[in-house]
Design a protein around this motif. Structure first.
Motif, mmCIF file in Angstrom:
data_model
loop_
_atom_site.group_PDB
_atom_site.id
_atom_site.type_symbol
_atom_site.label_atom_id
_atom_site.label_comp_id
_atom_site.label_asym_id
_atom_site.label_seq_id
_atom_site.Cartn_x
_atom_site.Cartn_y
_atom_site.Cartn_z
ATOM 1 N N TYR A 294 -12.019 -11.190 -1.066
ATOM 2 C CA TYR A 294 -11.524 -10.848 -2.220
ATOM 3 C C TYR A 294 -11.538 -9.446 -2.948
ATOM 4 N N GLU A 295 -12.867 -9.061 -2.810
ATOM 5 C CA GLU A 295 -13.317 -7.926 -3.575
ATOM 6 C C GLU A 295 -12.854 -6.895 -2.949
ATOM 7 N N PHE A 296 -12.358 -6.954 -1.911
ATOM 8 C CA PHE A 296 -11.566 -5.761 -1.401
ATOM 9 C C PHE A 296 -9.943 -5.412 -1.703
ATOM 10 N N VAL A 297 -9.631 -6.266 -2.778
ATOM 11 C CA VAL A 297 -8.113 -6.438 -3.086
ATOM 12 C C VAL A 297 -7.849 -4.906 -3.827
ATOM 13 N N GLY A 298 -8.500 -4.410 -4.604
ATOM 14 C CA GLY A 298 -8.280 -3.212 -5.308
ATOM 15 C C GLY A 298 -8.236 -1.983 -4.314
ATOM 16 N N ARG A 299 -9.297 -1.918 -3.417
ATOM 17 C CA ARG A 299 -9.113 -0.814 -2.262
ATOM 18 C C ARG A 299 -7.959 -0.972 -1.480
ATOM 19 N N MET A 300 -7.836 -2.195 -1.034
ATOM 20 C CA MET A 300 -6.474 -2.107 -0.025
ATOM 21 C C MET A 300 -5.359 -1.928 -0.855
ATOM 22 N N ALA A 301 -5.089 -2.269 -2.005
ATOM 23 C CA ALA A 301 -3.926 -1.542 -2.717
ATOM 24 C C ALA A 301 -3.770 -0.251 -3.064
ATOM 25 N N ALA A 302 -5.089 0.250 -3.233
ATOM 26 C CA ALA A 302 -5.078 1.743 -3.558
ATOM 27 C C ALA A 302 -4.737 2.450 -2.012
ATOM 28 N N ASP A 303 -5.039 1.796 -0.990
ATOM 29 C CA ASP A 303 -4.766 2.434 0.264
ATOM 30 C C ASP A 303 -3.449 2.464 0.760
ATOM 31 N N ALA A 304 -2.805 1.309 0.259
ATOM 32 C CA ALA A 304 -1.195 1.112 0.457
ATOM 33 C C ALA A 304 -0.261 1.671 -0.451
ATOM 34 N N GLU A 305 -0.772 2.448 -1.640
ATOM 35 C CA GLU A 305 -0.014 3.019 -2.666
ATOM 36 C C GLU A 305 0.888 4.126 -2.166
ATOM 37 N N GLU A 306 2.165 4.097 -2.630
ATOM 38 C CA GLU A 306 3.058 5.230 -2.251
ATOM 39 C C GLU A 306 4.010 5.278 -3.560
ATOM 40 N N VAL A 307 3.458 6.228 -4.611
ATOM 41 C CA VAL A 307 4.349 6.857 -5.714
ATOM 42 C C VAL A 307 4.402 5.314 -6.583
ATOM 43 N N GLY A 308 3.862 4.870 -7.035
ATOM 44 C CA GLY A 308 4.078 3.553 -7.848
ATOM 45 C C GLY A 308 4.311 2.166 -7.184
ATOM 46 N N THR A 309 4.556 2.364 -5.967
ATOM 47 C CA THR A 309 4.397 0.906 -5.125
ATOM 48 C C THR A 309 3.281 0.772 -4.177
ATOM 49 N N THR B 239 4.904 -1.944 -8.045
ATOM 50 C CA THR B 239 5.669 -3.035 -7.007
ATOM 51 C C THR B 239 5.294 -3.282 -5.844
ATOM 52 N N VAL B 240 5.173 -4.486 -5.047
ATOM 53 C CA VAL B 240 4.757 -4.683 -4.056
ATOM 54 C C VAL B 240 6.069 -4.715 -2.948
ATOM 55 N N ILE B 241 5.969 -3.842 -1.886
ATOM 56 C CA ILE B 241 7.121 -3.692 -1.078
ATOM 57 C C ILE B 241 6.708 -4.609 0.199
ATOM 58 N N SER B 242 7.470 -5.255 0.761
ATOM 59 C CA SER B 242 7.385 -6.128 2.243
ATOM 60 C C SER B 242 7.932 -5.039 3.169
ATOM 61 N N ASP B 243 6.934 -4.613 3.989
ATOM 62 C CA ASP B 243 7.092 -3.622 4.895
ATOM 63 C C ASP B 243 6.711 -4.108 6.639
ATOM 64 N N PRO B 244 7.257 -4.607 7.368
ATOM 65 C CA PRO B 244 7.029 -5.370 8.652
ATOM 66 C C PRO B 244 6.143 -4.033 9.471
ATOM 67 N N GLY B 245 6.335 -2.563 9.137
ATOM 68 C CA GLY B 245 6.056 -1.711 9.766
ATOM 69 C C GLY B 245 4.687 -1.087 9.538
ATOM 70 N N VAL B 246 4.016 -1.650 8.238
ATOM 71 C CA VAL B 246 2.929 -1.200 7.955
ATOM 72 C C VAL B 246 1.576 -1.537 8.710
ATOM 73 N N ARG B 247 1.042 -0.569 8.951
ATOM 74 C CA ARG B 247 -0.209 -0.795 10.019
ATOM 75 C C ARG B 247 -1.546 -1.091 8.836
ATOM 76 N N TYR B 248 -2.548 -1.894 9.880
ATOM 77 C CA TYR B 248 -3.701 -2.122 9.230
ATOM 78 C C TYR B 248 -5.037 -1.372 10.030
ATOM 79 N N PHE B 249 -5.646 -0.510 9.192
ATOM 80 C CA PHE B 249 -6.421 0.512 9.940
ATOM 81 C C PHE B 249 -6.248 1.199 10.954
ATOM 82 N N GLY B 250 -4.602 1.419 10.965
ATOM 83 C CA GLY B 250 -4.010 1.971 12.116
ATOM 84 C C GLY B 250 -3.324 1.070 13.319
ATOM 85 N N ALA B 251 -3.583 -0.205 12.836
ATOM 86 C CA ALA B 251 -3.341 -1.193 14.141
ATOM 87 C C ALA B 251 -1.842 -1.796 13.712
#
Length: 251
Positions: free
Chosen positions: A134-149, A208-220
């Motif tokens: 849970y403590e990584f929520v903020g970091r994961m959101a920051a890594d997934a950010e693209e111009v306000g999403t 805004t959270v966008i659902s994107d099936p193509g998003v990778r996790y640590f490159g995977a």
């Protein structure tokens, strides 16, 4: 019993040290800040003198492919060699659920290399695979950010509180070596994109959270259950909805 916790000043390591101390063990926090560097080997021999158990809760300071592989391979080799000299009887390592399914990622290839070294060494071992904290929520959101999403894949995962991780690792550390990998996870599964919508709402975060099936996790690439534990996983008891840090106060 003397138990040395590598990464013992970090999020999980410090909690393990505290728990072991309360149980009456001699718990030693080993990290560069305390004069122990597994990458160079500095301070290892002194720290491990008389130790019965070593818990490795350390992580690489860099996630770049070459650097992370160098960290986990070199530090693990140094640690196992020092343990053999000191007569350590149990090596416990904290790793990640799904590591073997995420081998497109340089980070998880490095974790797999670490686990292979542990399994092929002569020292009895236990590996704890944990889900995301849970403590990584903020970091994961920051890594997934693209111009306000923020973009997350609509896949399942089962995150957990670091307190539950520390409880599980402590229990393994004071037990008999398993010579096996065990899984631990949070009490409930979520679809990742939905989870982050809820998590950001707790923080009054306008992104805004966008659902994107193509998003990778640590490159995977992720399948629906790539990050999920198996049916025999031990589940923690702290739910995200009641976790005190859900508003961002703990990460």
């Amino acid at each position: 019993m003397k138990i040395v916790v590598i990464g013992g000043t970090g999020l999980v390591g410090s909690k393990v040290v505290s728990r072991l101390g309360r149980l009456g063990h001699e718990a030693v926090a080993a990290a560069p800040a305390t004069g122990v560097d597994t990458l160079t080997g500095a301070g290892l021999a002194d720290a491990l003198d008389g130790a019965a158990v070593v818990v490795d809760a350390s992580n690489s300071p860099s996630f770049a492919d070459d650097a992370v592989l160098e960290f986990f391979e070199t530090s693990t080799r140094n640690l196992l060699a020092a343990e053999a000299v000191a007569g350590v009887g149990h090596h416990v390592a904290l790793s990640v659920v799904g590591t073997e399914r995420l081998q497109e990622s340089g980070y998880f290839r490095a974790k797999q290399a670490q686990e292979k070294l542990i399994k092929t060494a002569a020292i009895p071992w236990s590996i704890v695979h944990a889900t995301q904290f849970y403590e990584f929520v903020g970091r994961m959101a920051a890594d997934a950010e693209e111009v306000g999403t923020v973009r997350f894949a609509p896949v399942l995962f089962q995150p957990m509180a670091s307190d539950d991780v520390a409880d599980a690792v402590t229990g393994v550390a004071i037990g008999t070596p398993l010579n096996a990998t065990v899984e631990i996870a949070g009490p409930e599964p979520f679809q990742m994109d939905d989870f982050f919508r809820e998590a950001l709402s707790f923080r009054n975060d306008p992104r805004t959270v966008i659902s994107d099936p193509g998003v990778r996790y640590f490159g995977a690439a992720l399948g629906d259950r790539t990050l999920m534990p198996g049916p025999d996983a031990t589940l923690g008891g702290i739910r995200f909805g009641t976790w005190p840090g859900r508003d961002g106060s703990r990460n």
